[in-house]
Design a protein around this motif. Sequence first.
Motif, PDB file in Angstrom:
ATOM      1  N   LEU A  62       0.803  -1.220   0.000  1.00  0.00           N
ATOM      2  CA  LEU A  62       0.000   0.000   0.000  1.00  0.00           C
ATOM      3  C   LEU A  62       0.838   1.274   0.000  1.00  0.00           C
ATOM      4  O   LEU A  62       0.420   2.284  -0.568  1.00  0.00           O
ATOM      5  CB  LEU A  62      -0.965  -0.001   1.183  1.00  0.00           C
ATOM      6  CG  LEU A  62      -2.149  -0.947   1.022  1.00  0.00           C
ATOM      7  CD1 LEU A  62      -2.981  -0.959   2.284  1.00  0.00           C
ATOM      8  CD2 LEU A  62      -2.995  -0.555  -0.166  1.00  0.00           C
ATOM      9  N   ALA A  63       2.003   1.254   0.620  1.00  0.00           N
ATOM     10  CA  ALA A  63       2.848   2.457   0.625  1.00  0.00           C
ATOM     11  C   ALA A  63       3.297   2.798  -0.787  1.00  0.00           C
ATOM     12  O   ALA A  63       3.310   3.971  -1.183  1.00  0.00           O
ATOM     13  CB  ALA A  63       4.052   2.268   1.532  1.00  0.00           C
ATOM     14  N   ALA A  64       3.636   1.790  -1.581  1.00  0.00           N
ATOM     15  CA  ALA A  64       4.025   2.034  -2.971  1.00  0.00           C
ATOM     16  C   ALA A  64       2.838   2.511  -3.797  1.00  0.00           C
ATOM     17  O   ALA A  64       2.987   3.334  -4.700  1.00  0.00           O
ATOM     18  CB  ALA A  64       4.623   0.775  -3.583  1.00  0.00           C
ATOM     19  N   ARG A  65       1.651   2.024  -3.467  1.00  0.00           N
ATOM     20  CA  ARG A  65       0.457   2.466  -4.199  1.00  0.00           C
ATOM     21  C   ARG A  65       0.102   3.915  -3.859  1.00  0.00           C
ATOM     22  O   ARG A  65      -0.471   4.623  -4.675  1.00  0.00           O
ATOM     23  CB  ARG A  65      -0.742   1.571  -3.890  1.00  0.00           C
ATOM     24  CG  ARG A  65      -0.650   0.184  -4.395  1.00  0.00           C
ATOM     25  CD  ARG A  65      -0.449   0.013  -5.871  1.00  0.00           C
ATOM     26  NE  ARG A  65      -1.211   0.898  -6.707  1.00  0.00           N
ATOM     27  CZ  ARG A  65      -0.859   1.249  -7.937  1.00  0.00           C
ATOM     28  NH1 ARG A  65       0.246   0.784  -8.468  1.00  0.00           N
ATOM     29  NH2 ARG A  65      -1.600   2.052  -8.652  1.00  0.00           N
ATOM     30  N   LEU A  66       0.416   4.356  -2.633  1.00  0.00           N
ATOM     31  CA  LEU A  66       0.101   5.731  -2.243  1.00  0.00           C
ATOM     32  C   LEU A  66       0.855   6.747  -3.089  1.00  0.00           C
ATOM     33  O   LEU A  66       0.323   7.797  -3.424  1.00  0.00           O
ATOM     34  CB  LEU A  66       0.431   5.959  -0.765  1.00  0.00           C
ATOM     35  CG  LEU A  66      -0.592   5.459   0.228  1.00  0.00           C
ATOM     36  CD1 LEU A  66      -0.062   5.637   1.638  1.00  0.00           C
ATOM     37  CD2 LEU A  66      -1.902   6.178   0.073  1.00  0.00           C
ATOM     38  N   VAL A  67       2.073   6.449  -3.415  1.00  0.00           N
ATOM     39  CA  VAL A  67       2.877   7.383  -4.215  1.00  0.00           C
ATOM     40  C   VAL A  67       2.837   7.032  -5.699  1.00  0.00           C
ATOM     41  O   VAL A  67       3.517   7.663  -6.499  1.00  0.00           O
ATOM     42  CB  VAL A  67       4.332   7.424  -3.717  1.00  0.00           C
ATOM     43  CG1 VAL A  67       4.398   8.003  -2.323  1.00  0.00           C
ATOM     44  CG2 VAL A  67       4.978   6.073  -3.768  1.00  0.00           C
ATOM     45  N   ALA A  83      -7.666   4.857   1.236  1.00  0.00           N
ATOM     46  CA  ALA A  83      -8.902   4.421   1.887  1.00  0.00           C
ATOM     47  C   ALA A  83      -8.748   3.051   2.536  1.00  0.00           C
ATOM     48  O   ALA A  83      -9.404   2.753   3.537  1.00  0.00           O
ATOM     49  CB  ALA A  83     -10.044   4.388   0.878  1.00  0.00           C
ATOM     50  N   VAL A  84      -7.876   2.217   1.989  1.00  0.00           N
ATOM     51  CA  VAL A  84      -7.691   0.872   2.531  1.00  0.00           C
ATOM     52  C   VAL A  84      -6.874   0.899   3.826  1.00  0.00           C
ATOM     53  O   VAL A  84      -7.136   0.123   4.747  1.00  0.00           O
ATOM     54  CB  VAL A  84      -7.037  -0.049   1.478  1.00  0.00           C
ATOM     55  CG1 VAL A  84      -6.640  -1.385   2.072  1.00  0.00           C
ATOM     56  CG2 VAL A  84      -7.972  -0.255   0.308  1.00  0.00           C
TER      57      VAL A  84
END
Length: 105
Positions: A62-67, A83-84
């Motif tokens: 998720l951290a990679a998806r945030l950026v 949101a997840v």
Amino acid sequence: MLASGLSVAVIALVALGLGTVMRSTAGAIVTVCVLLFVSPLAVNLLADPWNDRIASVLPSNLAARLVDHPSAVGGLPPLGALAVLPAYVIVALGAGAVVLARRDA
């Protein structure tokens, strides 16, 4: 850098909720390690469309998806990842609060 810090905070709060549910420090540590390190490997064994979909909502990705990093797995947009992350915290701490209220009341 902020996404990594947010991810670490979320994982710590999920571990707190799991520890409250299990009443075991060792069990919570093992469960969080399985969630972070074993589940991404197990998800890669799934069929093609499902492995990307499930991997995109794992806490380790998720951290990679945030950026919106190019090496990020899956098609989850950055707002979806944002949101997840609180959903993990709400579910883990909510389950911990319910179990604590019923068991120790």
